[in-house]
Design a protein around this motif. Structure first.
Motif, PDB file in Angstrom:
ATOM      1  N   LEU A  13       0.833  -1.191   0.000  1.00 22.91           N
ATOM      2  CA  LEU A  13       0.000   0.000   0.000  1.00 22.91           C
ATOM      3  C   LEU A  13       0.874   1.250   0.000  1.00 22.91           C
ATOM      4  O   LEU A  13       1.938   1.262   0.598  1.00 22.91           O
ATOM      5  CB  LEU A  13      -0.895   0.026   1.238  1.00 22.91           C
ATOM      6  CG  LEU A  13      -1.855  -1.141   1.413  1.00 22.91           C
ATOM      7  CD1 LEU A  13      -2.563  -1.040   2.756  1.00 22.91           C
ATOM      8  CD2 LEU A  13      -2.855  -1.193   0.289  1.00 22.91           C
ATOM      9  N   VAL A  26      -4.180   1.413  -3.361  1.00 26.52           N
ATOM     10  CA  VAL A  26      -4.186  -0.049  -3.317  1.00 26.52           C
ATOM     11  C   VAL A  26      -3.640  -0.550  -4.651  1.00 26.52           C
ATOM     12  O   VAL A  26      -4.193  -0.241  -5.700  1.00 26.52           O
ATOM     13  CB  VAL A  26      -5.619  -0.588  -3.082  1.00 26.52           C
ATOM     14  CG1 VAL A  26      -5.638  -2.106  -3.095  1.00 26.52           C
ATOM     15  CG2 VAL A  26      -6.184  -0.048  -1.768  1.00 26.52           C
ATOM     16  N   LYS A  73      -4.670  -6.741  -5.417  1.00 24.49           N
ATOM     17  CA  LYS A  73      -5.205  -6.846  -4.051  1.00 24.49           C
ATOM     18  C   LYS A  73      -6.712  -7.093  -4.107  1.00 24.49           C
ATOM     19  O   LYS A  73      -7.405  -6.565  -4.973  1.00 24.49           O
ATOM     20  CB  LYS A  73      -4.944  -5.564  -3.249  1.00 24.49           C
ATOM     21  CG  LYS A  73      -3.505  -5.325  -2.896  1.00 24.49           C
ATOM     22  CD  LYS A  73      -3.141  -6.118  -1.680  1.00 24.49           C
ATOM     23  CE  LYS A  73      -1.776  -5.689  -1.157  1.00 24.49           C
ATOM     24  NZ  LYS A  73      -1.408  -6.423   0.029  1.00 24.49           N
ATOM     25  N   ARG A  74      -7.212  -7.901  -3.176  1.00 22.12           N
ATOM     26  CA  ARG A  74      -8.654  -8.090  -3.030  1.00 22.12           C
ATOM     27  C   ARG A  74      -9.206  -6.946  -2.196  1.00 22.12           C
ATOM     28  O   ARG A  74      -8.548  -6.494  -1.266  1.00 22.12           O
ATOM     29  CB  ARG A  74      -8.971  -9.398  -2.297  1.00 22.12           C
ATOM     30  CG  ARG A  74      -8.588 -10.636  -3.033  1.00 22.12           C
ATOM     31  CD  ARG A  74      -8.899 -11.897  -2.208  1.00 22.12           C
ATOM     32  NE  ARG A  74      -8.298 -11.830  -0.880  1.00 22.12           N
ATOM     33  CZ  ARG A  74      -8.958 -12.015   0.275  1.00 22.12           C
ATOM     34  NH1 ARG A  74     -10.239 -12.285   0.282  1.00 22.12           N
ATOM     35  NH2 ARG A  74      -8.338 -11.949   1.427  1.00 22.12           N
ATOM     36  N   LEU A  75     -10.400  -6.480  -2.509  1.00 21.52           N
ATOM     37  CA  LEU A  75     -11.068  -5.458  -1.708  1.00 21.52           C
ATOM     38  C   LEU A  75     -12.271  -6.079  -1.012  1.00 21.52           C
ATOM     39  O   LEU A  75     -13.009  -6.855  -1.608  1.00 21.52           O
ATOM     40  CB  LEU A  75     -11.551  -4.303  -2.577  1.00 21.52           C
ATOM     41  CG  LEU A  75     -10.477  -3.417  -3.200  1.00 21.52           C
ATOM     42  CD1 LEU A  75     -11.124  -2.333  -4.060  1.00 21.52           C
ATOM     43  CD2 LEU A  75      -9.594  -2.793  -2.134  1.00 21.52           C
ATOM     44  N   LEU A 133      -8.917 -11.536   6.558  1.00 21.67           N
ATOM     45  CA  LEU A 133      -8.302 -10.218   6.729  1.00 21.67           C
ATOM     46  C   LEU A 133      -8.531  -9.765   8.167  1.00 21.67           C
ATOM     47  O   LEU A 133      -9.263 -10.394   8.915  1.00 21.67           O
ATOM     48  CB  LEU A 133      -8.904  -9.200   5.751  1.00 21.67           C
ATOM     49  CG  LEU A 133      -8.723  -9.486   4.259  1.00 21.67           C
ATOM     50  CD1 LEU A 133      -9.489  -8.466   3.419  1.00 21.67           C
ATOM     51  CD2 LEU A 133      -7.257  -9.483   3.881  1.00 21.67           C
ATOM     52  N   ASP A 137      -5.714  -4.546   7.731  1.00 29.44           N
ATOM     53  CA  ASP A 137      -5.915  -4.486   6.284  1.00 29.44           C
ATOM     54  C   ASP A 137      -6.875  -3.376   5.865  1.00 29.44           C
ATOM     55  O   ASP A 137      -7.127  -3.189   4.668  1.00 29.44           O
ATOM     56  CB  ASP A 137      -6.437  -5.839   5.777  1.00 29.44           C
ATOM     57  CG  ASP A 137      -5.447  -6.955   6.057  1.00 29.44           C
ATOM     58  OD1 ASP A 137      -4.299  -6.847   5.577  1.00 29.44           O
ATOM     59  OD2 ASP A 137      -5.809  -7.917   6.763  1.00 29.44           O
ATOM     60  N   ALA A 173      -8.198  -4.066   2.138  1.00 28.43           N
ATOM     61  CA  ALA A 173      -7.496  -4.632   0.977  1.00 28.43           C
ATOM     62  C   ALA A 173      -6.497  -5.653   1.461  1.00 28.43           C
ATOM     63  O   ALA A 173      -5.742  -5.405   2.400  1.00 28.43           O
ATOM     64  CB  ALA A 173      -6.785  -3.508   0.207  1.00 28.43           C
ATOM     65  N   GLY A 174      -6.497  -6.803   0.815  1.00 28.38           N
ATOM     66  CA  GLY A 174      -5.565  -7.833   1.223  1.00 28.38           C
ATOM     67  C   GLY A 174      -5.180  -8.748   0.091  1.00 28.38           C
ATOM     68  O   GLY A 174      -5.722  -8.760  -0.955  1.00 28.38           O
TER      69      GLY A 174
END
Length: 127
Positions: free
Chosen positions: A2, A23, A27-29, A68, A72, A126-127
């Motif tokens: 990040l 982000v 990355k997954r949100l 998460l 995160d 976000a992870g």
């Protein structure tokens, strides 16, 4: 990784938050609906700080479903029903989030679905 955005051309944040968080691709949100200070047993503390604790506990439970955690979170939108609830909310937020902190907005609103609620928190992680 990040990237926390803090342009030197604008006033630094008033409290523990970042002006922006970038982000990166890949990355997954996770977007969490607003969480109120209510326990699974339907208990609602009177104190705004205790309600804030529950809001973030609820958020943490949602994020855990996606593997998460609070670390995160990249964005917080928080709402309180009175100026007197600002400090209790900020005290909890500042204890839970270290620098660099997520981007954040805190608003005073006229109320929620039930009058006993004083704080609501929604986040993006976000992870």
């Amino acid at each position: 990784m990040l990237q926390y955005l803090a342009p030197k051309t604008i006033k630094p944040p008033f409290a523990r938050y970042s002006h922006g968080v970038e982000v990166p691709p890949g990355k997954r949100l996770v977007l969490c609906s607003g969480q109120l200070g209510i326990g699974a047993d339907e208990s609602i503390p009177e104190d705004a700080g205790a309600q804030t604790e529950l809001c973030f506990q609820n958020v943490a439970a949602i994020l855990a479903e996606a593997d998460l955690g609070l670390k995160d979170i990249v964005r917080i939108n928080a709402f309180v029903t009175d100026r007197a609830h600002l400090r209790p909310y900020m005290d909890v937020r500042d204890r839970l989030f270290s620098d660099p902190a997520p981007a954040s907005t805190l608003m005073i609103v006229s109320g929620f679905a039930r009058p006993e609620f004083k704080v609501e928190v929604e986040v993006i992680a976000a992870g």
